[in-house]
Design an enzyme around this catalytic site. Structure first.
Site, PDB file in Angstrom:
ATOM      1  N   GLU A 118       0.836  -1.204   0.000  1.00 49.98           N
ATOM      2  CA  GLU A 118       0.000   0.000   0.000  1.00 49.98           C
ATOM      3  C   GLU A 118       0.864   1.244   0.000  1.00 49.98           C
ATOM      4  OE1 GLU A 118      -2.102  -0.263   3.700  1.00 49.98           O
ATOM      5  OE2 GLU A 118      -2.942  -2.239   3.220  1.00 49.98           O
ATOM      6  N   LYS A 120       2.190   4.615   1.530  1.00 50.89           N
ATOM      7  CA  LYS A 120       2.220   5.134   2.894  1.00 50.89           C
ATOM      8  C   LYS A 120       1.848   6.608   2.823  1.00 50.89           C
ATOM      9  CE  LYS A 120       4.853   5.138   7.150  1.00 50.89           C
ATOM     10  NZ  LYS A 120       4.568   6.505   7.578  1.00 50.89           N
ATOM     11  N   ASP A 122       1.077  10.348   3.651  1.00 51.92           N
ATOM     12  CA  ASP A 122       1.748  11.256   4.568  1.00 51.92           C
ATOM     13  C   ASP A 122       0.728  12.214   5.178  1.00 51.92           C
ATOM     14  OD1 ASP A 122       3.807  12.176   5.999  1.00 51.92           O
ATOM     15  OD2 ASP A 122       4.847  13.181   4.346  1.00 51.92           O
ATOM     16  N   TYR A 228      -8.230   8.009   3.594  1.00 49.23           N
ATOM     17  CA  TYR A 228      -8.096   6.666   3.037  1.00 49.23           C
ATOM     18  C   TYR A 228      -8.051   5.670   4.184  1.00 49.23           C
ATOM     19  CZ  TYR A 228      -7.122   7.515  -1.916  1.00 49.23           C
ATOM     20  OH  TYR A 228      -7.216   7.827  -3.234  1.00 49.23           O
ATOM     21  N   LYS A 319      10.474   3.303   3.263  1.00 50.35           N
ATOM     22  CA  LYS A 319      10.402   4.741   3.007  1.00 50.35           C
ATOM     23  C   LYS A 319      11.105   5.123   1.706  1.00 50.35           C
ATOM     24  CE  LYS A 319       9.060   7.201   6.126  1.00 50.35           C
ATOM     25  NZ  LYS A 319       9.427   7.491   7.513  1.00 50.35           N
ATOM     26  N   CYS A 413      24.060  45.834  -8.330  1.00 53.45           N
ATOM     27  CA  CYS A 413      24.020  44.522  -8.971  1.00 53.45           C
ATOM     28  C   CYS A 413      25.338  43.765  -8.762  1.00 53.45           C
ATOM     29  CB  CYS A 413      23.772  44.701 -10.464  1.00 53.45           C
ATOM     30  SG  CYS A 413      23.924  43.174 -11.398  1.00 53.45           S
ATOM     31  N   CYS A 416      27.230  43.667 -12.300  1.00 53.50           N
ATOM     32  CA  CYS A 416      27.750  44.825 -13.027  1.00 53.50           C
ATOM     33  C   CYS A 416      27.865  46.081 -12.186  1.00 53.50           C
ATOM     34  CB  CYS A 416      26.881  45.112 -14.252  1.00 53.50           C
ATOM     35  SG  CYS A 416      25.277  45.795 -13.834  1.00 53.50           S
ATOM     36  N   CYS A 431      18.144  44.733 -11.537  1.00 46.15           N
ATOM     37  CA  CYS A 431      19.344  45.492 -11.865  1.00 46.15           C
ATOM     38  C   CYS A 431      18.963  46.465 -12.968  1.00 46.15           C
ATOM     39  CB  CYS A 431      20.427  44.527 -12.357  1.00 46.15           C
ATOM     40  SG  CYS A 431      21.730  45.338 -13.310  1.00 46.15           S
ATOM     41  N   CYS A 437      24.823  45.131 -18.187  1.00 47.74           N
ATOM     42  CA  CYS A 437      25.023  44.058 -17.213  1.00 47.74           C
ATOM     43  C   CYS A 437      25.271  42.745 -17.947  1.00 47.74           C
ATOM     44  CB  CYS A 437      23.787  43.936 -16.323  1.00 47.74           C
ATOM     45  SG  CYS A 437      23.869  42.577 -15.153  1.00 47.74           S
TER      46      CYS A 437
HETATM   47  S1  IVH Z   1      -0.691   0.571   8.965  1.00 54.01           S
HETATM   48  C1  IVH Z   1      -0.397  -1.755  12.540  1.00 54.01           C
HETATM   49  N1  IVH Z   1      -0.856   1.503   6.518  1.00 54.01           N
HETATM   50  O1  IVH Z   1       2.094   5.440   9.062  1.00 54.01           O
HETATM   51  C2  IVH Z   1      -0.150  -0.911  11.384  1.00 54.01           C
HETATM   52  N2  IVH Z   1      -0.108   2.965   8.224  1.00 54.01           N
HETATM   53  O2  IVH Z   1       4.420   4.782  10.711  1.00 54.01           O
HETATM   54  C3  IVH Z   1      -0.473   0.490  11.628  1.00 54.01           C
HETATM   55  N3  IVH Z   1       0.356   5.238   7.452  1.00 54.01           N
HETATM   56  O3  IVH Z   1       0.557   5.795  12.173  1.00 54.01           O
HETATM   57  C4  IVH Z   1      -0.389   1.377  10.481  1.00 54.01           C
HETATM   58  N4  IVH Z   1      -0.182   4.910   5.354  1.00 54.01           N
HETATM   59  O4  IVH Z   1      -0.440   7.097  10.214  1.00 54.01           O
HETATM   60  C5  IVH Z   1      -0.538   1.775   7.786  1.00 54.01           C
HETATM   61  N5  IVH Z   1      -1.089   2.198   4.322  1.00 54.01           N
HETATM   62  C6  IVH Z   1      -0.779   2.464   5.595  1.00 54.01           C
HETATM   63  C7  IVH Z   1      -0.346   3.749   5.991  1.00 54.01           C
HETATM   64  C8  IVH Z   1      -0.004   3.945   7.330  1.00 54.01           C
HETATM   65  C9  IVH Z   1       0.239   5.781   6.244  1.00 54.01           C
HETATM   66  C10 IVH Z   1       0.847   5.942   8.660  1.00 54.01           C
HETATM   67  C11 IVH Z   1      -0.056   5.799   9.851  1.00 54.01           C
HETATM   68  C12 IVH Z   1       0.785   5.204  10.933  1.00 54.01           C
HETATM   69  C13 IVH Z   1       2.163   5.498  10.455  1.00 54.01           C
HETATM   70  C14 IVH Z   1       3.097   4.452  10.992  1.00 54.01           C
END
Ligand code: IVH
Length: 700
Positions: A118, A120, A122, A228, A319, A413, A416, A431, A437
């Protein structure tokens, strides 16, 4: 009110809610709206009006009830019966392989493990509690055991369902996921804040967190957050499927948005391929992700693996290289751009960010420097996302050393030494050296030689820069005397007989041009291709334009005592302003440009050096030109003139040149080696002229 009208209204209200819920689901979960936004708004307003007239029929899960709660003085606490865990991080493929090896060892599983992969997100983690399908509370992660009660704010997030859709959901269902802000909503939020002169958010995650932790839900509602789902907490009775990926699919069917990039992959190789794919997509995604997450898909395997401390053994965050890093600002220097604009540039302690080492970053302009209160010696946050040039997004005030120095715009400047001015109310300082220049000279020479201007092949940015530094070039006129420096050119590294001959040849060829190209090449502010062409067609020759421009300039200065309104009225009557598309700004720029003696010297020098173009009769009032109202198409090569020249001569006589033949075409001019347009003309019975015929047509 009779019972039947009331039950009719009740029925309508229910139907509207059902329809709105359905369209919300199509929009946020399926990403496939069935109706335009305007229709959604109409249904929404109808529901609002009915509810207003019958407040007793309002229910908490009505789509109108997202905002409305009154501000609170502080957030309550919510205990997570099942803790909200965090994830272990990996930064390299080796670490991911290591994770997979441990998983298989514990499971005593030789073959590849199925993983759910999935993005991650932010943003920030949230736990939504649904009782009998109704959203009853929402809490932040907090310390994992106790979070803040942000129910009122989460209700304003459009993609969070207030009521689950479909059927078969457990009586108690905790949905866990991420609340985030899209890049577009973040940019809008910051643009609005900048306009008001407010502090900016450093990134979408801070903006999302700041928005969710507002005591007044109306503020949150105005911020446009998204959601999400990525998992579940407590579920009772637990009738959910036995794989993580299937649970997500089920949540989606109940109306919770799930990222469309969620995938099941096989083994560690599948994980790594997914990571590479998402890294590629990262920049184009509408929201920020800081990596991907792998989760062992089978729940029985998850249970067997269990947890350590605060993270599950069955999941891993892989990451991406961070797009933001802290580093120290060593100095601020100013770069002079093509228009003389001074751009502050941060010289940084080198730092690895976004996958490369960065030691310079743009600070955009002095307004930005002041708004962000950036001082030399500060610890700053540097950002480099995708291929975008690195920038300083903010200062870590807490780390400011005692001796941090404010940044001042230089008075002169750095290239120049000419005076630098920053007009009142403008962000950009410039300038005033003009072509004196060297920084501006390089840029204006590069522009002069560029493809759409004089089109001197081989005379690119690098060569211009070097020739200016070697003092072989200072003004555009020098380009045409370069042949007297052929010997010096041949001595340049990597150059020889052939390359010099080629360059000189390209310079020679460029002498024959068109008035439009010449005007573009002069680099008059605000005079781009379209305006240059309009001017060329209207005046037909440079002298007429120069006369009109200096007339404009003279009147403007002579009449400066008039009121602005009166002055504008008088100026608007002058010839320069009679040309469609030429407004006060362009007219003023033209006046100022042709008034400057230096510019006139350059123009004369270029013409004396042999730069020329076909003179044309002015078409002032094109409508009476001999080709007025006629449409022509050019195909093939003409021996006596270039495509551009032909086009200009047609336009000068009031004719129009188009790219394809239709029944409306009056003439097709066919040179040698004509293309398919000739056949088109014959098919449609359009008159075809050869070059001689064309010349006769032009001669009237
Ligand atoms: S699973 C037991 N899935 O990342 C697992 N977390 O570093 C718990 N996050 O606090 C989290 N996308 O805020 C999971 N697809 C995803 C995620 C995700 C973002 C964040 C979440 C969590 C943090 C952990």
């Amino acid at each position: 009110m009779t019972g039947s009208t009331r039950s009719n209204i009740e029925r309508r209200i229910l139907a509207l809610r059902k329809a709105l819920d359905h369209h919300n689901y199509c929009y946020y979960v399926l990403d496939a709206p069935e109706i335009p936004d305007s229709e959604y708004d109409r249904l929404f307003r109808e529901l609002q009006e009915l509810e207003q007239a019958h407040p007793d029929l309002i229910t908490q899960d009505s789509p109108t009830q997202r905002v409305g709660a009154s501000p609170v003085s502080e957030f309550g606490e919510i205990r997570h019966e099942i803790p909200m865990l965090s994830l272990d991080n990996a930064f390299s493929e080796d670490e991911v392989r290591e994770f997979d090896r441990r998983v298989r060892e514990r499971l005593e599983h030789e073959q590849a493990v199925d993983y759910a992969a999935e993005p991650k997100m932010d943003g920030l983690a949230i736990s939504l509690r649904y009782e009998n399908g109704l959203l009853v509370s929402a809490a932040t992660r907090g310390d994992g055991t106790t979070g803040e009660d942000v129910t009122h704010n989460v209700r304003t997030v459009q993609s969070v369902p207030l009521r689950l859709v479909g059927s078969g959901y457990p009586a108690l269902l905790e949905v866990r996921g991420e609340v985030y802000m899209s890049k577009a909503d973040f940019d809008k939020l910051n643009a609005a804040a900048a306009k008001r002169g407010d502090k900016l958010f450093a990134n979408p995650r801070n903006a999302a967190a700041g928005s969710l932790r507002q005591l007044d839900p109306r503020v949150t509602a105005s911020r446009r957050l998204s959601f999400y789902a990525y998992g579940v907490g407590r579920v009772e009775p637990d009738t959910l499927p036995s794989r993580h990926s299937l649970i997500l699919r089920q949540l989606r069917e109940w109306g919770c948005p799930v990222s469309k990039y969620v995938r099941t992959v096989e083994g560690v190789e599948g994980c790594l391929a997914y990571h590479r794919e998402m890294a590629q997509r990262r920049a184009e995604l509408p929201y920020e992700i800081d990596g991907v997450v792998y989760k062992v898909d089978r729940l029985d395997q998850q249970r067997e693996l269990g947890f350590v401390a605060r993270a599950p053994r069955w999941a891993l965050a892989h990451k991406f290289p961070a797009e933001e890093q802290m580093t120290r600002l060593r100095a601020v220097e100013f770069q002079v751009g093509r228009t003389g604009a001074l751009t502050p540039v941060a010289r940084l302690e080198p730092v690895f960010v976004g996958g490369v080492t960065v030691s310079n970053a743009t600070l955009h302009n002095m307004d930005e420097v002041e708004r962000k209160d950036i001082r030399v010696g500060d610890t700053v946050i540097v950002r480099r996302a995708g291929d975008v040039i690195p920038e300083v997004v903010g200062v870590v005030i807490a780390k400011r050393p005692a001796g941090a120095k404010r940044v001042h715009l230089p008075k002169t400047c750095p290239e120049c030494g000419s005076e630098v001015i920053r007009p009142e109310g403008e962000a950009v300082a410039r300038c005033t050296g003009g072509l004196f220049c060297s920084a501006q000279r390089k840029e204006s020479l590069r522009h002069f030689a560029s493809r759409r201007a004089m089109d001197i092949e081989g005379m690119g940015e690098k060569l211009v820069e070097e020739l200016v530094d070697e003092k072989l070039l200072a003004s555009p006129v020098d380009i045409y005397t370069l042949k007297s420096h052929a010997a010096e050119l041949k001595q340049r590294e990597g150059w020889g007989e052939k390359s010099v001959a080629k360059l000189l040849e390209a310079i020679e060829t460029s002498k024959r041009t068109t008035l439009t190209r010449f005007l573009i090449a002069l680099g008059i502010p605000n005079v781009g291709e379209t305006t240059a062409a309009d001017l060329a067609v209207h005046f037909g020759n440079l002298e007429a334009l120069q006369v009109a421009a200096s007339d404009y300039e003279k009147q403007r200065t002579a009449l400066h005592r008039l009121s602005p309104g009166e002055l504008e009225k008088r100026l608007a009557e002058l010839e320069l302003r009679q040309i469609p598309g030429i407004g006060p700004t362009v007219a003023e720029q033209l006046g100022a440009f042709f008034h400057q003696a230096g510019n006139r010297t350059v123009i004369d020098g270029l013409r004396n050096a042999g730069v020329h173009w076909p003179e044309m009769a002015p078409s002032a009032g094109r409508a009476d030109g001999s080709l007025a109202g006629k449409t022509l198409v050019l195909t093939g090569t003409l021996a006596g003139m270039t495509r551009d020249e032909a086009k200009q001569r047609i336009q000068a006589l009031g004719g129009k040149v188009t790219g394809s033949v239709s029944r409306k075409t009056d003439y097709v001019i066919a040179g040698s080696e004509p293309g398919s347009k000739l056949a088109d003309a014959q098919k449609l019975g359009v008159t075809v002229l050869d070059e001689a015929g064309f010349e006769r047509l032009l001669a009237g």
